[in-house]
Design an enzyme around this catalytic site. Structure first.
Site, PDB file in Angstrom:
ATOM      1  NE  ARG A 102      87.839 -28.302  31.341  1.00 12.55           N
ATOM      2  CZ  ARG A 102      89.089 -27.846  31.266  1.00 12.55           C
ATOM      3  NH1 ARG A 102      90.016 -28.575  30.667  1.00 12.55           N
ATOM      4  NH2 ARG A 102      89.417 -26.682  31.760  1.00 12.55           N
ATOM      5  CG  HIS A 129      87.809 -21.783  30.663  1.00  5.28           C
ATOM      6  ND1 HIS A 129      87.450 -22.411  31.851  1.00  5.28           N
ATOM      7  CD2 HIS A 129      89.121 -22.114  30.454  1.00  5.28           C
ATOM      8  CE1 HIS A 129      88.479 -23.072  32.315  1.00  5.28           C
ATOM      9  NE2 HIS A 129      89.504 -22.908  31.501  1.00  5.28           N
ATOM     10  CD  GLN A 132      92.627 -19.735  32.619  1.00  5.09           C
ATOM     11  OE1 GLN A 132      92.632 -20.950  32.714  1.00  5.09           O
ATOM     12  NE2 GLN A 132      93.628 -18.993  33.093  1.00  5.09           N
ATOM     13  CG  ASP A 217      92.699 -20.573  24.174  1.00  5.82           C
ATOM     14  OD1 ASP A 217      93.542 -21.428  24.517  1.00  5.82           O
ATOM     15  OD2 ASP A 217      91.477 -20.782  24.247  1.00  5.82           O
ATOM     16  CB  CYS A 257      93.751 -20.085  29.488  1.00  6.09           C
ATOM     17  SG  CYS A 257      93.483 -20.934  27.914  1.00  6.09           S
ATOM     18  NE  ARG A 285      91.406 -21.893  36.379  1.00  9.51           N
ATOM     19  CZ  ARG A 285      91.146 -22.885  35.529  1.00  9.51           C
ATOM     20  NH1 ARG A 285      91.929 -23.094  34.497  1.00  9.51           N
ATOM     21  NH2 ARG A 285      90.060 -23.648  35.662  1.00  9.51           N
TER      22      ARG A 285
HETATM   23  N1  NVA Z   1      89.998 -22.913  24.217  1.00  9.84           N
HETATM   24  C1  NVA Z   1      90.672 -24.017  24.881  1.00  9.84           C
HETATM   25  C2  NVA Z   1      90.912 -23.701  26.315  1.00  9.84           C
HETATM   26  C3  NVA Z   1      91.625 -24.777  27.093  1.00  9.84           C
HETATM   27  C4  NVA Z   1      91.816 -24.452  28.537  1.00  9.84           C
HETATM   28  C5  NVA Z   1      89.832 -25.273  24.730  1.00  9.84           C
HETATM   29  O1  NVA Z   1      88.600 -25.193  24.861  1.00  9.84           O
HETATM   30  O2  NVA Z   1      90.393 -26.336  24.457  1.00  9.84           O
HETATM   31  N1   CP Z   2      93.484 -23.499  31.443  1.00 10.78           N
HETATM   32  C1   CP Z   2      92.863 -24.651  31.728  1.00 10.78           C
HETATM   33  O1   CP Z   2      91.634 -24.712  31.941  1.00 10.78           O
HETATM   34  O2   CP Z   2      93.694 -25.723  31.792  1.00 10.78           O
HETATM   35  P1   CP Z   2      93.270 -27.251  31.867  1.00 10.78           P
HETATM   36  O3   CP Z   2      92.635 -27.603  30.542  1.00 10.78           O
HETATM   37  O4   CP Z   2      94.561 -27.977  32.094  1.00 10.78           O
HETATM   38  O5   CP Z   2      92.293 -27.438  32.986  1.00 10.78           O
END
Ligand code: NVA
Ligand code: CP
Length: 299
Positions: A102, A129, A132, A217, A257, A285
């Protein structure tokens, strides 16, 4: 043999995506505790940003498949002290069997994958992502069957999740309507590549009209904390509330998500209401990623 990576959904064919969804559904209902195809295999998990779902689901998924997962924080490894990505990728991938990352920049996962000897999975970048979407699509199939030909409405930021919805629309052949404030559109090339099945609007009510799935989101993603105030203002009319859901099809589902901000991108009565499937989506997930790990690691 060259490793197969999963950096965006487009690393899968439509058939492979469909098969992963079916396999995830199968794994979810399996009680076979003896099934441990990843015995002695280790997943390295590199997180530049916070996570609850992604970290826990990958870690538990590996344990359930007989393997192990190790958490590698850039704060505690030499990655955070500037060791070149190429060197880190060579070294880490010489010891683990798979890597999940990540990162802030999508380029980081691309470069890491170039130098990795083992499969690299994108666990979220600023642009995509894909994990997800495996879970979201599994959830839709479980509740409503095939999503081909259905209408999905994305309300909010043209962000990493929105980009992955665009790719999913291409692979699974659904209509995607995106409603976002001006200035917060998805990347034009991604949008254009999806052709006529993806449309861009600026009116959430119109975008939700007779839709089968409404999804949203956060208004400010990880790394955009400094823009929070400005975004609150820009997205003020882009909340998924009861009025928006009433405009969708009567049996429309709601997804997010997570983590969610009730009262911002979604009202509490929608996310905690009868059309919301966010808890199934979060649980999936685990199942979807087990199917992905099996796909990438089991010959
Ligand atoms: N768009 C959000 C998704 C988190 C799972 C982010 O990147 O923070
Ligand atoms: N939806 C998602 O990716 O959650 P986290 O940021 O908790 O991993």
């Amino acid at each position: 043999m060259k490793s197969r990576h999963f950096l965006t959904l487009l690393d899968l064919s439509s058939d492979e995506f469909q098969a992963l969804i079916q396999r995830a559904i199968e794994l979810k209902s399996s009680n076979d505790l003896e099934y441990e195809p990843l015995r002695n295999q280790v997943l390295g998990m590199i997180f530049e940003k916070s996570s609850t779902r992604t970290r826990i689901s990958f870690e538990i998924g590996m344990i359930q498949l007989g393997g192990n997962a190790i958490f590698l924080s850039p704060r505690d490894t030499q990655l955070g002290r500037g060791e070149p990505l190429e060197d880190s990728a060579r070294v880490i991938s010489s010891m683990v069997d798979c890597i999940m990352m990540r990162t802030h920049r999508h380029d980081t996962v691309i470069k890491f994958a170039q130098y990795s000897k083992v499969p690299v999975i994108n666990g979220l970048t600023d642009r995509f992502h894909p994990c997800q979407l495996l879970a979201d699509m599994q959830t839709y199939f479980e509740h409503r069957g095939d999503i081909a030909g259905k209408t999905v409405t994305w309300i909010g930021d043209g962000n990493n999740m929105c980009h992955s919805y665009i790719n999913a629309a291409r692979l699974l052949d659904f209509e995607l309507r995106i409603a976002c404030p001006k200035g917060y559109e998805p990347e034009p090339e991604l949008f254009a590549a999806a052709g006529e099945r993806v449309t861009l609007m600026h009116d959430p009510m119109a975008a939700a009209e007779q839709s089968d799935l409404v999804t949203t989101d956060v208004w400010a993603s990880m790394g955009q904390e400094a823009e929070q105030q400005q975004r609150m203002e820009a997205f003020r009319h882009f909340q998924v509330d009861r009025t928006v859901m009433r405009n969708a099809a009567p049996d429309a589902l709601f997804m997010h998500c997570l983590p969610a901000h009730r009262g911002e991108e979604v009202s509490a009565d929608v996310i905690d209401g009868p059309q919301s499937v966010v808890w199934d989506e979060a649980e999936n997930r685990l199942h979807a990623q087990k199917a992905l790990l099996e796909f990438l690691l089991v010959a």
